[in-house]
Design an enzyme around this catalytic site. Structure first.
Site, mmCIF file in Angstrom:
data_model
loop_
_atom_site.group_PDB
_atom_site.id
_atom_site.type_symbol
_atom_site.label_atom_id
_atom_site.label_comp_id
_atom_site.label_asym_id
_atom_site.label_seq_id
_atom_site.Cartn_x
_atom_site.Cartn_y
_atom_site.Cartn_z
ATOM 1 C CE1 TYR B 434 0.821 0.125 4.630
ATOM 2 C CE2 TYR B 434 -1.541 -0.562 4.865
ATOM 3 C CZ TYR B 434 -0.167 -0.157 5.449
ATOM 4 O OH TYR B 434 0.000 -0.223 6.691
ATOM 5 C CD GLU B 435 0.677 6.148 1.444
ATOM 6 O OE1 GLU B 435 -0.571 5.783 2.208
ATOM 7 O OE2 GLU B 435 0.423 7.336 0.900
ATOM 8 N N GLY B 436 1.560 2.949 -2.545
ATOM 9 C CA GLY B 436 2.247 2.833 -3.709
ATOM 10 C C GLY B 436 2.887 1.598 -3.616
#
Lengths: 592, 592
Positions: B434-436
């Protein structure tokens, strides 16, 4: 839900074009012509795809339950097991004397990869049974064989292996389970065993436990361990089932994965047991089938990488997100499929190059076992003994890494259980731990196998690589992309072995501190060797003319990826090994 | 059950002896003397150890439940959150204008490591709130700030970030959630968002959702995205809560880990939303706080490695199994503790060397953010922007690998959920996604950050390493063990960057095919640089005379391990990068 596609063409390629099993003078191999193996593999593949795979995710979600001593397996598991039994798959490579089909191990291994990939948790029930079968087959009395083997081969009864206790796993010398001799020649077994896969379940009429225990008064440590058969139900003289024995499942472990398999705490309370082989020689008996068991676990690691990869590739072709940096690949869509992105391809290529090389490696190891057992080939026996810890340790470490990478291809969806990628990672994880944790495999490799028999098997391995490279010396198609990297990696391996011999002499920690790196280095050379042979076979097919040109070209491309991007890890392994034991051993225990 | 020990001395060492924050001319840093930070860290550590950690395993086992639209968090989570709120921890580095304590980010990061290590799932509730706070703080109107920030700083309300939709995560240009303008200046938001962490729960009076949506008629793709505040409950003028807004949790995802955090499908059904900043500039607004958010995720990866390592070290000292090869270490016991075995130590050293270096790296990054925000240091801003994808990608990849290795130390017990090691692995796994996803971090690094601002930040980084090495040139204690390997690794990094510039010019895939390797190469150089600085600080302390001689010597030993056994991976990264794009891009999509 994830799916599974049997890799039939790839298996055929390895068996018939790279290993050329049909040409080997091994008993039973004359049967292995392309039509025959294709028929077997196709049938096995259908079961994998249509019967086993559809139960994998649901089996994980449901898990096993224990109520009033009864363990229930997930819905559909018993019916699927019935399909395996009815098709004779449980006894594929077992002795025909006891109802087996007597097929070579190499073929059973190919079948095993598919069945494991489709449903690892379910396949552990027949898997453990096969291990117990092998031990009784090798060390049991004629009466024991006649009593237990036919039902185990047919799958009517299953088997287990009881080694671990709460305070000991690797170090079996510490075990406490007792076996008191009785007047009738039997023993009363008492103690607790843990982590017993398939220890109790609802899929078979009887369970044949193989149990390590100590007879009081015997030698201390591992030299005082004996092996016993402890059936769940006693077996009457006519083969019918008698009274329930004093063995029961006390608890089911909640595990990270393989939820469909019942991992049991087994309590033995004066259970009746029968000595297998000689007293105090139980560990040796149990270890007889260790090569096969460990290769089987390596196969599990590989198989989870295979199925995870297949689904990741499908997802990468399907999921659209972003545009190729070199220009839209699917301009008619709102975005390109993510397989256009180089880093997504890198992940898929890492997996593909590993698993196709790994498949050849494990089938080669199985082939060596056949040559050892069926053709009395002593060199093959030495080689497979050397390679077994590599198959187990390397294929499970890398298999887990590949499954993790396949999960990564899914982005956020990879983390959600319903997509099934998490399960492949969680299931693959255990293969690095059980049947001898991978650190123990590395220790076995460096501390025992490398120097075994005066280092002859290791020499034979190096010689084999050298001979291959020499024979292909003039092969310009192989030279730069395959032979040169293979030679460099093989040199790294020899340098590391030499370092161990010299530095290890002075300080045994010098060898052991580099043991895991050595196991990986060895694994890479084996896969590099496998790829060189597959590339050779592919070039030959192309030169001979073929309607499957792309198939062979893709093999060579995938092999090139392995050689140029994965194999160079050997230099890192060597650098770590040569950094010596000090950095590893420098800190006092309390400084951690 | 696993435990957690706050690494106070190690943090103090990094902050005050290696980074020397107290000497830096940054606003607010004058407060950061040793006594002050020690007091804060000790208090934060107590909460981590005594309040958060004891709820970690139970939180994982219980997970969150959804019933009639109401999400319940695991037992004890709300009380623990109350402790955080009451102590002012939720607003530690927030703006005093809105009730925050205004402390430097570097201190909040040290606190964050401890709280995350103790209970990652729980800390996501305040973590997401902090992200939403930062976005509103940077882009909201004065009225919006006054309405929402004080309650978010105090922790009475929490926040969320709503980006992902079922068909798009990385490629936000595809998003479909609509925002219809209303006469009163508000918007009606309709659509579905998925993977919304802390989207709904029972721990706060209100939830402030930040939602990306498209205003009809706006530009296509990412240029038509706007950012909205959508409160769960409308807020009356007097600050009291009004009607329930049209937003609800439609489902909770069943995930591999972070079970204590509610990962929600959020349905927006004509929910009232308020535009944040300018229309169609939402993505930029959301990305403003991306550096901090991504560093926060890197910290999660690190933190799970820390707590997993601590428990593995304890287990390795405690569990007895086998004997040291150099002779019994604990002859009074039936076996030696497994920490005597070189391969067990190797695993522990891998973890220790990584996490202590990683801690310095992440605190350095936080320090750069402070220098950028509080001292207007443009070079620091450029540097941290360059390093952010490395912090995120490298620390989470390696953090997961370390957690897996810590689990391995436990053998079979590592696979059993009640021992807690599986949870660290499963929780750490999400940080890579997550978060890229980490591949997106690598793309950001190579495709954007490396060449940003004419490559100035990258040059500044290389210059910084070079200056350090030059300044220490005559330092014989550092030369062989630290400076030489650092220089070699830094050279690998420069060679790779040069390769990208040259080959990438002709074919952009040449750079992207090596992006993940480059990210790892960069991470290694950062940790190597961190270790060189820590070694220097340790040698200085030893030279000055100290009562903690072993502490500093162990730092140097651990650093040596990093330099000799982990840092050499840079050569492998470089070899892969230089193998070029062909092996990666060679296969047709359908050949996978």
């Amino acid at each position: 839900m994830p799916t599974y596609t049997p890799p039939l063409r790839d298996m055929e390629f390895v068996l018939h074009e790279a290993l050329k099993v049909q040409d080997q003078p091994v008993e039973g191999y004359s049967e292995l012509d392309r039509d025959f193996t294709a028929a077997i593999l196709e049938e096995a593949g259908k079961i994998a795809r249509d019967v086993l795979a559809p139960l994998n995710l649901s089996g994980d979600r449901q898990g096993c339950t224990l109520e009033n001593g009864v363990v229930r397996t997930p819905e559909g598991f018993k019916a699927a097991f019935d399909t395996l039994r009815e098709g004779g798959w449980t006894g594929l490579d077992c002795d025909p004397e006891f109802g087996g089909q007597g097929m070579p191990y190499v073929l059973a291994t190919a079948v095993g990869e598919m069945h494991c990939a489709a449903n690892m948790a379910l396949m552990m029930y027949p898997g453990l049974t096969h291990g117990a079968y092998s031990a009784i087959h090798a060390h049991g009395s004629d009466e024991q064989k006649a009593t237990y083997l036919p039902k185990m081969v047919s799958g009517e009864w299953t088997g287990t292996m009881n080694l671990t206790e709460p305070h000991c796993g690797t170090d079996l010398g510490l075990l406490r389970t007792k076996a008191e001799p009785q007047d009738d020649g039997s023993y009363k077994i008492s103690g607790q065993k843990i982590f017993i896969s398939a220890g109790e379940h609802d899929m078979a009429d009887n369970i044949v436990h193989l149990v390590l225990a100590k007879i009081p008064g015997g030698p201390e440590g591992v030299k005082g361990i004996s092996l016993f058969i402890v059936p769940k139900f006693m077996v009457n003289e006519d083969g019918s089932l008698g009274a329930r024995n004093g063995v029961s499942c006390g608890n089911l472990e909640e595990k990270m994965g393989i939820h469909g398999n019942a991992t049991c705490v087994m309590n033995y309370d004066e259970a009746t047991g029968f000595l297998v082989g000689e007293a105090h020689k139980g560990l040796r008996a149990m270890f007889t089938m260790m090569n096969e068991a460990r290769i089987g676990v390596g196969l599990q690691g590989l198989s989870q990488a295979v199925v995870a990869y297949q689904n990741a590739a499908e997802y990468a072709r399907d999921r659209i997100q972003g545009r190729a940096i070199t220009g839209a690949a699917a301009p008619e869509k709102a975005a390109d499929p993510i397989i256009v992105h180089p880093d997504v391809r890198r992940m898929l290529m890492d997996q593909k190059a590993f698993l196709e090389g790994g498949r050849m490696f494990v089938l080669w190891a199985a082939n060596l076992i056949d040559r050892s057992h069926r053709a009395g080939d002593a060199e093959a026996e030495g080689l497979v003994s050397l390679l077994t810890p590599v198959v187990k340790g390397f294929l499970t470490d890398k298999g887990y890494a590949c499954a993790t990478q396949a999960q990564q291809v899914y982005g956020g969806h990879g983390y959600i259980e319903e997509w099934g990628m998490s399960q492949f990672v969680r299931d693959a994880r255990i293969a690095m731990i059980y049947e001898g944790a991978n650190g123990v495999q590395a220790l076995d490799l460096v501390g025992r196998k490398l120097a075994a028999n005066g280092g002859k098997p290791a020499m034979a391995f190096f010689e084999m690589v050298k001979t291959f490279c020499k024979a292909e010396e003039g092969n310009e198609e192989l030279k730069k992309d395959f032979l040169d990297p293979l030679k460099a990696a093989s040199k790294d391996l020899q340098t590391a072995a030499m370092y161990f011999m010299q530095a290890g002499m002075k300080n045994p920690n010098a060898a052991l501190a580099g043991s895991t790196d050595f196991m990986h280095l060895f694994g890479h050379v084996c896969l590099g060797f496998a790829w060189a042979q597959m590339a050779k076979a592919s070039h030959e097919a192309l030169a001979a003319g073929t309607s499957e040109e792309e198939f062979y070209r893709n093999k060579i491309r995938t092999g090139r990826y392995y050689m140029s991007r994965l194999l160079p890890e050997t230099a890192l392994n060597l650098a770590r090994i040569q950094s010596g034991p000090e950095p590893v051993m420098d800190l006092a225990a309390e400084a951690f």
